[in-house]
Design an enzyme around this catalytic site. Structure first.
Site, PDB file in Angstrom:
ATOM      1  N   HIS A 289      64.859  18.751  49.632  1.00  0.00           N
ATOM      2  CA  HIS A 289      66.238  18.811  50.141  1.00  0.00           C
ATOM      3  C   HIS A 289      67.169  19.363  49.066  1.00  0.00           C
ATOM      4  O   HIS A 289      68.354  19.073  49.061  1.00  0.00           O
ATOM      5  CB  HIS A 289      66.681  17.423  50.608  1.00  0.00           C
ATOM      6  CG  HIS A 289      65.664  16.728  51.453  1.00  0.00           C
ATOM      7  ND1 HIS A 289      64.799  15.785  50.951  1.00  0.00           N
ATOM      8  CD2 HIS A 289      65.323  16.908  52.749  1.00  0.00           C
ATOM      9  CE1 HIS A 289      63.995  15.375  51.915  1.00  0.00           C
ATOM     10  NE2 HIS A 289      64.269  16.051  53.000  1.00  0.00           N
TER      11      HIS A 289
ATOM     12  N   HIS B 271      64.816  11.329  45.229  1.00  0.00           N
ATOM     13  CA  HIS B 271      65.327  11.187  46.592  1.00  0.00           C
ATOM     14  C   HIS B 271      64.234  10.754  47.550  1.00  0.00           C
ATOM     15  O   HIS B 271      64.278   9.646  48.069  1.00  0.00           O
ATOM     16  CB  HIS B 271      65.970  12.502  47.062  1.00  0.00           C
ATOM     17  CG  HIS B 271      66.472  12.446  48.465  1.00  0.00           C
ATOM     18  ND1 HIS B 271      66.219  13.415  49.395  1.00  0.00           N
ATOM     19  CD2 HIS B 271      67.204  11.492  49.096  1.00  0.00           C
ATOM     20  CE1 HIS B 271      66.787  13.080  50.548  1.00  0.00           C
ATOM     21  NE2 HIS B 271      67.405  11.926  50.389  1.00  0.00           N
TER      22      HIS B 271
HETATM   23 FE1  FES Z   1      64.118  15.924  46.626  1.00  0.00          FE
HETATM   24 FE2  FES Z   1      64.963  15.096  48.969  1.00  0.00          FE
HETATM   25  S1  FES Z   1      63.008  14.832  48.093  1.00  0.00           S
HETATM   26  S2  FES Z   1      66.063  16.178  47.459  1.00  0.00           S
END
Ligand code: FES
Length: 175
Positions: free
Chosen positions: A124, A105
């Site tokens: 996140h 992500h």
């Molecule tokens: Fe891992 Fe956003 S960096 S969920």
């Protein structure tokens, strides 16, 4: 009456001109998808991954991640002997897997949860299933965790030879 006829005539011309634009618009609309498709066609990625020796099967303990780097020193990951055969698992028991530990992500480092064989992101809260090829099971990520293509030779040396997903922050990947 004469003025009225002129207005009707102007109105008719406007109508015809509008029709011509509409027809041209339709022609453009018909032509656009072909142009869009041509531009959207992806080029072939020509990146070749190295075949890197990461460890030996004797180095692995069941359900304890062994930290490695692949395909280069800036790409942290782990090798993991899960203890039960999984799809895509390497080795005599079909239970050795390897993953990047950088969250797809936004690049936070992932933590391994030995209780449910998941990788967890403190950024996140995305979660990835080590038993299911790094499939994302929760959170913000829209990609699965990149898994190594592993080869184990007769001496038990474990080689990574590719990745099945795009590494976070990299511009291209192939397998
Ligand atoms: Fe891992 Fe956003 S960096 S969920």
């Amino acid at each position: 009456m004469d003025r009225c006829n002129k207005l009707v005539d102007v109105g008719r011309r406007q109508f015809l001109r509008g029709g011509a634009f509409a027809a041209a618009g339709m022609a453009t609309a018909v032509a656009l998808p072909a142009q869009s498709q041509a531009k959207a066609a992806p080029g072939l990625a020509l990146v070749e991954y190295p075949s890197n020796k990461l460890a030996n099967v004797a180095d692995l303990k069941v359900n304890e991640p062994l930290e490695v780097n692949y395909p280069d020193e800036n790409a942290p990951g782990v090798l993991l002997k899960l203890g039960t055969k999984v799809e895509g698992g390497a080795g005599a028991d079909g239970d050795i897997v390897g993953f990047s530990t950088v969250c797809p992500h936004k690049g936070f480092p992932l933590n391994y949860n030995a209780e449910d064989h998941s990788f967890n992101c403190p950024g996140h809260y995305s979660r990835f299933d080590a038993d299911a090829g790094g499939q994302q099971i929760w959170g913000q990520s829209t990609a699965n965790l990149p898994q190594y293509a592993l080869r184990i030779d007769a001496k038990g040396d474990i080689y990574a030879e590719g990745l099945d997903e795009l590494l976070y922050g990299r511009l291209s990947n192939v397998l």
